[in-house]
Design a protein around this motif. Sequence first.
Motif, short mmCIF file in Angstrom:
data_model
loop_
_atom_site.label_atom_id
_atom_site.label_comp_id
_atom_site.label_asym_id
_atom_site.label_seq_id
_atom_site.Cartn_x
_atom_site.Cartn_y
_atom_site.Cartn_z
N ARG A 93 -73.44 -74.97 -8.36
CA ARG A 93 -75.03 -73.81 -8.08
C ARG A 93 -75.33 -73.12 -7.08
O ARG A 93 -76.21 -72.48 -7.60
CB ARG A 93 -76.06 -75.76 -7.55
N ALA A 94 -74.89 -72.50 -5.89
CA ALA A 94 -74.92 -71.11 -5.40
C ALA A 94 -73.55 -69.78 -6.06
O ALA A 94 -74.07 -68.84 -5.34
CB ALA A 94 -74.38 -72.10 -3.73
N GLY A 95 -72.72 -69.95 -6.99
CA GLY A 95 -72.20 -69.41 -7.86
C GLY A 95 -71.05 -69.47 -6.50
O GLY A 95 -69.89 -68.13 -7.24
N ALA A 96 -70.45 -70.03 -6.04
CA ALA A 96 -69.60 -70.05 -5.76
C ALA A 96 -68.05 -70.78 -6.10
O ALA A 96 -68.22 -71.56 -7.55
CB ALA A 96 -68.97 -71.26 -3.67
N ILE A 97 -66.62 -69.87 -6.18
CA ILE A 97 -66.06 -71.06 -7.84
C ILE A 97 -65.12 -71.66 -6.76
O ILE A 97 -64.81 -71.60 -5.87
CB ILE A 97 -64.91 -69.81 -7.51
N ALA A 101 -58.02 -71.10 -12.65
CA ALA A 101 -57.06 -71.45 -13.50
C ALA A 101 -56.45 -69.69 -12.88
O ALA A 101 -55.24 -69.58 -13.62
CB ALA A 101 -56.18 -72.04 -14.79
N SER A 102 -56.77 -69.44 -12.33
CA SER A 102 -55.18 -68.15 -11.70
C SER A 102 -54.14 -67.57 -11.36
O SER A 102 -54.27 -68.98 -10.72
CB SER A 102 -56.84 -66.92 -11.10
N PRO A 103 -53.19 -66.98 -11.47
CA PRO A 103 -51.78 -67.25 -10.32
C PRO A 103 -52.60 -66.64 -9.28
O PRO A 103 -53.54 -66.45 -9.12
CB PRO A 103 -50.68 -66.24 -10.85
N ILE A 104 -51.47 -67.59 -8.37
CA ILE A 104 -51.37 -67.08 -7.43
C ILE A 104 -52.05 -65.31 -6.49
O ILE A 104 -50.97 -64.58 -7.12
CB ILE A 104 -50.55 -67.47 -6.21
N GLY A 105 -53.31 -65.02 -5.77
CA GLY A 105 -52.56 -63.70 -5.75
C GLY A 105 -53.74 -63.25 -6.09
O GLY A 105 -54.07 -62.00 -5.95
N HIS A 106 -54.65 -63.26 -8.04
CA HIS A 106 -55.10 -62.76 -8.55
C HIS A 106 -56.53 -62.75 -8.27
O HIS A 106 -57.54 -61.66 -8.65
CB HIS A 106 -54.97 -62.80 -9.66
N LEU A 107 -56.97 -63.90 -8.11
CA LEU A 107 -58.01 -64.53 -7.20
C LEU A 107 -59.32 -63.41 -5.83
O LEU A 107 -58.27 -63.31 -5.15
CB LEU A 107 -58.72 -65.53 -6.77
N LYS A 108 -59.99 -62.44 -5.98
CA LYS A 108 -59.57 -61.17 -5.03
C LYS A 108 -61.82 -61.40 -4.38
O LYS A 108 -61.68 -60.99 -3.45
CB LYS A 108 -59.89 -60.28 -5.84
N HIS A 109 -62.42 -62.47 -4.98
CA HIS A 109 -63.90 -62.64 -5.09
C HIS A 109 -63.80 -64.38 -5.13
O HIS A 109 -63.75 -65.04 -6.02
CB HIS A 109 -64.69 -61.99 -5.75
N ASP A 110 -64.57 -64.90 -4.32
CA ASP A 110 -64.54 -66.78 -4.13
C ASP A 110 -65.91 -66.95 -4.57
O ASP A 110 -66.35 -67.90 -4.43
CB ASP A 110 -64.61 -67.18 -2.89
N SER A 111 -66.82 -65.72 -5.09
CA SER A 111 -68.32 -66.45 -5.54
C SER A 111 -68.42 -65.35 -6.59
O SER A 111 -67.67 -63.99 -6.88
CB SER A 111 -69.21 -66.17 -4.70
N VAL A 112 -69.74 -65.27 -7.02
CA VAL A 112 -70.05 -64.97 -8.10
C VAL A 112 -71.45 -64.93 -8.37
O VAL A 112 -72.63 -65.78 -7.53
CB VAL A 112 -69.55 -65.38 -10.08
N ASP A 113 -72.22 -63.99 -8.18
CA ASP A 113 -73.66 -62.47 -8.51
C ASP A 113 -74.25 -63.91 -10.00
O ASP A 113 -74.22 -63.84 -10.55
CB ASP A 113 -73.74 -61.62 -8.46
#
Length: 493
Positions: A93-97, A101-113
């Motif tokens: 509910r706060a926008g946090a992921i 299913a991203s490959p390891i190392g591809h996710l650069k942000h842990d939340s979304v506006d």
Amino acid sequence: MKSPLYWSLSHRLSAVFALLLLISCGASFWVQVVASERHEQEVTQRLSNGLASHIAGNAALMKSDGLNPDAVKVLFDQLMAVNPSVEVYLLDRAGAIVGQASPIGHLKHDSVDLAPIRQFLAGAALPILGDDPRGVSNTRKVFSAARMTANGRDSGYVYVVLSGENRDAIAATATANNVLRTMLWSMALVVLLGLMAGLAAFRLITRPLRELTGVVQQFERDGMASLEQAAPALERLAAQDSGEIGTLSQAFRQMTQRISEQWRELTAQDQQRRELFANISHDLRTPLTSLHGYLETLLMKVETLELEERRRYLEIALSQSRQVGRLAQELFELARLEYGDVKPDKERFALADLLQDVFQKFELATEARQQRLVAQIAPGLPVVTADLGLIERVLTNLLDNAIRHTPDGGEIVVTLGQGHNGVDVEISDTGPGIAKELQQVLFTRPVFSSSWGGRPSGGLGLMIVRRILQLHGSDIALVPRDGKGAVFAFGLR
């Protein structure tokens, strides 16, 4: 290759035109790329508008105690296998992921506006861009979103990025090659067409200017002889073009007319000066020859001449000497007037009083020849503003000429009348008048002949008179009058 400084005007205009076309083409291409990209984003977002809702309706994603990781992974892998361009995320509910299913190392942000997601869910105008968890900072892409519920309560959001990194990598390679080819071909085509159109159009536009340049060059090459030949071409250019070139042609035509008129005046003045020198030389030679002859005779016959004969020779020599002195004085005075050395010292005075003073100087001369000097003065004449000494010289010269060219027993009349804001002066005599061949040049060149009433003329006197009156803003004219000889008229204010 010539430097641009030496290009013709049509070449310069064509180059500028081609450059402007290139700039316009580049700006248009950029606008089209931006508009095309925005259109593609809107189409993609509209087509996939319900994708997140469909995923959120899958009950297998949630367990009673929260997310089902195994179900989430299986579903995400299936979706991305079917459509590699999408990337699916589960948000709290706060926008946090909380699921991805991203490959390891591809996710650069842990939340979304969440602000763009709320706009999307509220039905705002598309396209709406949201955060890309796999992209660098400030990267935004189109998405689809839907609320997730668990046990009847909102538990977060399904967030689907519709243009994932796989799609971006493939599109970047294809687009780069396509854009480069398109840009190169577009620029080459624009330059070619721009130069062809510019050379043709500007050559046509600048044709009147080239013709005008040719006329100017011909004038520079041939001098005054080309002015009359250039007049028809200049008139045609002025009539054909109503713009700046026509105005320039009209101005140059007027300038050539003025130059031609001034050249004719200078030629006439040069001819007058030549005649002046010739006439003065002739008029000086005659009395000087006579003076030399009589003095030489006196010297040779000094022992044999009688007293009366000697006196007669001396009187003739003295008369010729006076004539030479008078001519030299007139020549000096005319030169001072012509070259602006004389400046009128104006004052207010009554012209009638000055006329009476001048009459007194000629009383003995007119009595000796039984001539009558008559002054006809209108009552209530205004005073004039002029140089007293110069106007006295005008009256003296005119009266002296009238007396010398009026036969014995004749009459000289000076009339002072009311003029336009001043006094009109008229001097007439009863002599034989002035020969027609002399009337046109009477005030512009000296007349040293016996054509004026059978007597030697006044020489430079009338030229001096005219120049003095011109310094006072006036002029003199020879007026035809029945029953009179020579009639001269002028006005003073």
